[in-house]
Design a protein around this motif. Structure first.
Motif, mmCIF file in Angstrom:
data_model
loop_
_atom_site.group_PDB
_atom_site.id
_atom_site.type_symbol
_atom_site.label_atom_id
_atom_site.label_comp_id
_atom_site.label_asym_id
_atom_site.label_seq_id
_atom_site.Cartn_x
_atom_site.Cartn_y
_atom_site.Cartn_z
ATOM 1 N N ALA A 12 -48.024 36.630 41.503
ATOM 2 C CA ALA A 12 -47.765 35.356 42.415
ATOM 3 C C ALA A 12 -46.717 35.904 43.437
ATOM 4 O O ALA A 12 -46.650 35.592 44.580
ATOM 5 C CB ALA A 12 -47.533 34.258 41.558
ATOM 6 N N LEU A 13 -45.571 36.317 42.916
ATOM 7 C CA LEU A 13 -44.271 36.634 43.713
ATOM 8 C C LEU A 13 -44.715 37.774 44.484
ATOM 9 O O LEU A 13 -44.176 37.601 45.978
ATOM 10 C CB LEU A 13 -43.169 36.946 42.731
ATOM 11 N N ALA A 14 -45.433 38.732 44.047
ATOM 12 C CA ALA A 14 -45.844 39.722 45.187
ATOM 13 C C ALA A 14 -46.654 39.222 46.228
ATOM 14 O O ALA A 14 -46.478 39.783 47.545
ATOM 15 C CB ALA A 14 -46.487 40.784 44.240
ATOM 16 N N PHE A 15 -47.493 38.209 46.024
ATOM 17 C CA PHE A 15 -48.347 37.820 46.758
ATOM 18 C C PHE A 15 -47.398 37.017 47.862
ATOM 19 O O PHE A 15 -47.727 37.330 49.138
ATOM 20 C CB PHE A 15 -49.321 36.753 46.354
ATOM 21 N N PHE A 16 -46.488 36.077 47.717
ATOM 22 C CA PHE A 16 -45.886 35.547 48.455
ATOM 23 C C PHE A 16 -44.770 36.349 49.322
ATOM 24 O O PHE A 16 -44.440 36.300 50.433
ATOM 25 C CB PHE A 16 -44.982 34.357 47.604
#
Length: 400
Positions: A12-16
């Motif tokens: 999730a952090l990588a996507f954002f």
């Protein structure tokens, strides 16, 4: 936090981070990813080169004795172990050998486990499992350090100075035994040589002492066999745990068998319980071991009733045989079988367990008195009584 939850958080952090191009999110993503990978690697190495050893005094112990073992855990690698938890799968009641340690490289942890054995039986020590993980608690690793092994808890044996049924002398061992005309294994005295005595019977040391020929005299070998019949039919048992007719019966059988074998009897045992067990006649220390091994694992069960069991096994009892029945049965059905054995020349005796006393209820009708009236010696044992004292000096009505 579970590993899959951390992995989803990283994704999730990588996507954002990619969608927003915010540097802080990139940094958080990289930091979590590094922690995740390092934690996994740490866990993989957390239990490498761990060696476990357990040393106990013996694989056999008796009820009431202390079972003591020393346990050691060695870290043979230079890699420190932040924490290691040892879990022991032992089935021995009350025995806990678990441990938690933090160990540096090439260090040893040592501890002891002690427990009082309260229950007879065959139990398992181990398997020994080790568990460790990373500093962040993300991963856990389990390995088996040591396989299981058995420990046998044998019934308690009380020392006896004598057996009350034999206070007048053990059968076959009285003072009026007949002298044997042939050489036997039981030399008893010496006398002066007379014409016709075999030269092999000369006792040369006594002859030199008295300055005349002396010969040995022999008794007939004791030919009395002893059989113990233990009734563990579940329908007649009473009480629970240590204060039960089952445990009292097993303890009495173990104590009495040990005493008779130490008196050089040839002894056999029949157990009417969950399984019908027959231990053939033998003597000596090896037979004591066999008796205790058998009594360690027997349990009450739905076998034949005492009347049927005595009838099935009566062929074991011949003349010059002592048959001792240990039972809590208050029925009269089996009395006739015992009287039949007595008519055949079998010396019979009964150790009667008072089942009512084990359940704290009013006493049942004393049917054992009918056996006493027939000339069968009976020892009465109640809950809470000292087994050794009752067997040595207990109230017993002898043959009339």
């Amino acid at each position: 936090m579970r590993p899959w939850q951390v992995f989803l958080l990283i994704l999730a952090l990588a996507f954002f981070a990619v969608s927003s191009a915010w540097k802080v999110l990139y940094v958080l993503t990289y930091v979590l990813l590094v922690i995740f990978v390092l934690s996994w690697i740490w866990t993989r190495f957390s239990l490498r080169q761990m060696v476990f050893r357990r040393n106990s005094s013996s694989g056999r112990v008796q009820v009431g004795e202390m079972f003591d073992e020393e346990l050691m855990l060695d870290n043979l690698s230079t890699f420190p172990k932040l924490w290691v938890q040892i879990a022991d799968g032992s089935t021995l009641p009350g025995h806990w050998a678990g441990y938690v340690a933090s160990m540096g490289g090439r260090k040893r942890a040592r501890w002891r486990a002690r427990s009082i054995c309260r229950q007879r039986g065959r139990f398992q020590l181990g398997p020994v499992m080790a568990m460790s993980g990373d500093p962040f608690g993300l991963f856990r690793r389990h390995i088996v350090l040591a396989p299981s092994k058995e420990v046998l808890v044998m019934p308690r044996v009380y020392p006896l100075a004598n057996f009350t049924l034999f206070t007048g002398g053990l059968p076959g061992r009285g003072k009026h035994s007949r002298r044997a005309l042939q050489t036997t294994t039981t030399p008893t005295t010496i006398r002066e040589y007379v014409n016709g005595d075999a030269l092999s019977r000369i006792h040369w040391r006594s002859s030199a002492h008295y300055n005349k020929l002396m010969v040995k005299e022999f008794d007939l070998d004791p030919a009395v066999d002893a059989w113990i019949f233990l009734d563990l039919h579940d329908a007649v048992q009473a009480g629970e745990g240590e204060e039960s007719t089952e445990e009292y019966g097993v303890t009495i059988a173990a104590t009495l068998a040990t005493y008779l074998l130490q008196q050089d009897f040839s002894l056999g045992m029949i157990i009417n319980g969950e399984h019908r067990e027959v231990l053939s006649l033998d003597r000596g220390d090896r037979q004591i071991e066999r008796v205790l091994e058998l009594l360690a694992v027997v349990t009450a069960g739905p076998g034949p009733e005492l009347k049927e069991a005595l009838a099935m096994d009566s062929f074991h009892f011949g003349r010059n045989t002592v048959a001792i029945v240990i039972t809590p049965s208050n029925s009269q059905d089996w009395h006739e079988s015992l009287r039949h054995l007595k008519l055949r020349g079998v010396q019979t005796a009964v150790i009667g367990l008072d089942a009512a006393s084990f359940e704290e209820r009013p006493p049942d009708e004393d049917t054992f008195s009918l056996l006493e009236g027939s000339g069968v010696p009976v020892i009465h044992v109640k809950s809470g009584e000292s087994i050794a004292q009752v067997l040595e000096t207990g109230s017993v009505v002898r043959s009339r």
